[in-house]
Scaffold this motif. Structure first.
Motif, PDB file in Angstrom:
ATOM      1  N   VAL A  86       0.827  -1.204   0.000  1.00 31.70           N
ATOM      2  CA  VAL A  86       0.000   0.000   0.000  1.00 31.70           C
ATOM      3  C   VAL A  86       0.864   1.257   0.000  1.00 31.70           C
ATOM      4  O   VAL A  86       1.742   1.424   0.849  1.00 31.70           O
ATOM      5  N   LYS A  87       0.602   2.122  -0.961  1.00 31.65           N
ATOM      6  CA  LYS A  87       1.288   3.407  -1.079  1.00 31.65           C
ATOM      7  C   LYS A  87       0.257   4.531  -0.959  1.00 31.65           C
ATOM      8  O   LYS A  87      -0.820   4.461  -1.541  1.00 31.65           O
ATOM      9  N   ALA A  88       0.599   5.588  -0.211  1.00 32.43           N
ATOM     10  CA  ALA A  88      -0.238   6.780  -0.140  1.00 32.43           C
ATOM     11  C   ALA A  88       0.527   7.956  -0.724  1.00 32.43           C
ATOM     12  O   ALA A  88       1.726   8.123  -0.452  1.00 32.43           O
ATOM     13  N   VAL A  89      -0.148   8.737  -1.536  1.00 31.79           N
ATOM     14  CA  VAL A  89       0.409   9.988  -2.037  1.00 31.79           C
ATOM     15  C   VAL A  89      -0.469  11.112  -1.490  1.00 31.79           C
ATOM     16  O   VAL A  89      -1.681  11.132  -1.726  1.00 31.79           O
ATOM     17  N   VAL A  90       0.165  12.016  -0.753  1.00 30.45           N
ATOM     18  CA  VAL A  90      -0.562  13.044  -0.017  1.00 30.45           C
ATOM     19  C   VAL A  90      -0.256  14.436  -0.559  1.00 30.45           C
ATOM     20  O   VAL A  90       0.901  14.773  -0.839  1.00 30.45           O
TER      21      VAL A  90
END
Length: 516
Positions: free
Chosen positions: A448-452
């Motif tokens: 899981v990757k988050a881009v904020v």
């Protein structure tokens, strides 16, 4: 041949081994059936009736198996929940399913207590294996009842949860059949027949994954119904799996590609130390398997590796080893009774070789997403349904998958839904916008990757990342928490607010795609 079905086998061969527990104890069919009867009578004594639901939060073990069969013989919907979830998530499932009983293990005591406090579960319906504050010992369930079968016996059903349109999980609920639970459903013997598995025949099943997974639960349940001993692992370990295969002469199992990868990572002398010649059908699904991994497993185990593509909702494809070697990368052809077709954006069927959305149907099987009519309607075209996967059929009718339209992340064979994670992160005061998606991971397949997009005036860095992840830890199960967070000044959205997630995701996959 002896009759099949838990209770018939228990009557005719009570000492026959039904389950080998994770600590190596053998449980006979007679003992398992008697425990299922006691639990069934106990559940009826606390007021459960056919059509009601029960939630189980238990590790692999005989308690879970007995409770499952108790529900199946008393007309209950049985919901096995992922024990990595937090209390609020389990409470949602308990309330959404209308559960009137909850059985939990002391290993998950904190979450179990939170679930009971945050849900509408009745106190008299909460039971525990071990010590859980406020829960009654499971040993009390049915202890005062006569040692006989429940008064009302009618077939129940698993009710497994999948993603909803809002990111909340939704239960796949089928109408109860009213069948005699002593009779093994024809669909069960038919399904195992797809993989060449028949009743008795010296079969031994190895369960190495948690039984809250749909397929894992089904394989254990059907194996026992067909007279196959089920060997249960509490936590999967590559070498321990090989030891159990040799020790119990295991013939079949259900696996995910991550497990293949870890088996292949064992030193060669370790792999050669164990006799795996008993294997007949090592079945895998749940996630894409890299071609090189599949070939390596076939080289090691021989032509016993069988792949399939299916859904909780019904329908699917299967491909044995010999066919896969001729069609590498395919997930097979529709199994008997299943329809698989590719539809374009206009709903018209596409010809061989053209990429579109994969739709399926299994006979006249009916299902609905519990309390989510929109999801039920959106997944269907006529009597066909889709998981949102994209692919094509070749000229011989073999299905090849290309992408997942619904952006679902599959990590270690576990489905993870970005919308739920995005909803949790978006409420952090320092987060202006967020996108979550899967990126390549050698072992797990995806992580899981988050881009904020940070709020105005907020500095990025390790401090902000830790703050965001700590925020997530109180709202999401551990396996859903992003393993990494990247930052952009602005996420790509169109004037209507639609996120171009592919623009974010593609660069992370570019190097992997070039390598392939």
């Amino acid at each position: 041949m002896a009759d099949i079905g838990l209770w018939k086998i228990a009557e005719q061969q009570p000492e026959r081994t039904a389950v080998i527990t994770p600590d190596g104890a053998a449980v006979g069919y007679g003992e398992l059936a008697a425990t299922a009867d006691r639990y069934g009578r106990g559940l009826q004594a606390v007021g459960l009736q056919p059509g009601d639901s029960i939630v189980l939060m238990l590790p692999n073990g005989v308690d879970l198996v007995a409770a499952y069969f108790a529900a199946l013989q008393t007309g209950l919907y049985v919901v096995t929940v992922n024990w990595h979830l937090v209390g609020a998530e389990v409470a949602y499932i308990a309330d959404d399913s209308g559960a009137k009983a909850f059985i939990a293990h002391q290993r998950f005591a904190e979450v179990a207590v939170e679930t009971a406090e945050q849900s509408a579960l009745p106190a008299e319906g909460c039971f525990a294996v071990g010590e859980v504050p406020g829960f009654r010992p499971l040993s009390e369930l049915g202890a005062d009842e006569p040692r006989e079968r429940p008064d009302v016996r009618t077939a129940g059903s698993p009710m497994l949860y999948t993603s909803g349109t809002t990111g909340k999980p939704k239960g796949v609920r089928r109408p109860l059949t009213g069948a005699d639970p002593d009779e093994v459903p024809v669909a069960s013997t038919w399904f195992f027949g797809i993989f060449g598995l028949e009743a008795f025949d010296d079969h031994v099943h190895l369960c190495g994954s948690p039984m809250y997974h749909t397929a894992v639960l089904n394989f254990v349940g059907i194996s026992i119904q067909l007279g196959h001993t089920a060997v249960l692992m509490d936590r999967w370990d590559a070498e321990e799996m090989l030891r159990l295969i040799e020790r119990h002469r295991v013939t079949h199992s259900h696996m995910v590609p991550t497990q293949f990868h870890r088996l292949l990572a064992l030193p060669e002398d370790t792999r050669e130390r164990y006799d795996v010649s008993s294997l007949r059908a090592m079945i895998h699904g749940a996630a894409p398997c890299p071609n090189e991994v599949k070939r390596a497993m076939l080289d090691w185990w021989g032509p016993v590796v069988i792949e399939y593509y299916a859904a909780t909702e019904g329908g699917g494809t299967v491909i044995p080893a010999e066919e896969w070697l001729a069609k590498p990368g395919s997930v097979g052809r529709p199994w008997p009774g299943s329809v698989v077709t590719i539809l374009g954006e206009d709903g018209a069927e596409l010809p061989a070789g053209e990429i579109g959305t994969v739709y399926m149907r299994m006979g006249s099987s009916k299902f609905e997403y519990h309390n989510d009519a929109n999801k039920t309607r959106e997944a269907r075209v006529g009597d066909l349904f889709t998981l949102g996967d994209v692919g094509y059929l070749d000229e011989d009718g073999f299905l090849f998958l290309c992408d997942r339209r619904n952006d679902m992340i599959i990590s270690g064979g576990v489905n993870i839904y970005p919308a739920e994670i995005e909803n949790a992160l978006s409420v952090h005061p320092k987060v202006a916008d967020v996108a979550v998606f899967g990126v390549p991971h050698e072992d797990w397949g995806e992580q899981v990757k988050a881009v904020v997009q940070p709020a105005e005036g907020i500095d990025t860095g390790e401090g902000l990342t830790e703050e965001i992840l700590e925020h997530a830890r109180g709202r999401l199960a551990k396996f859903k928490i992003p393993r990494s967070v990247d930052y952009l000044d602005e996420l790509p959205r169109d004037p209507n607010g639609k996120l171009y997630k592919r623009k974010l995701r593609d660069p992370y996959w570019a190097d992997k795609d070039r390598a392939i």
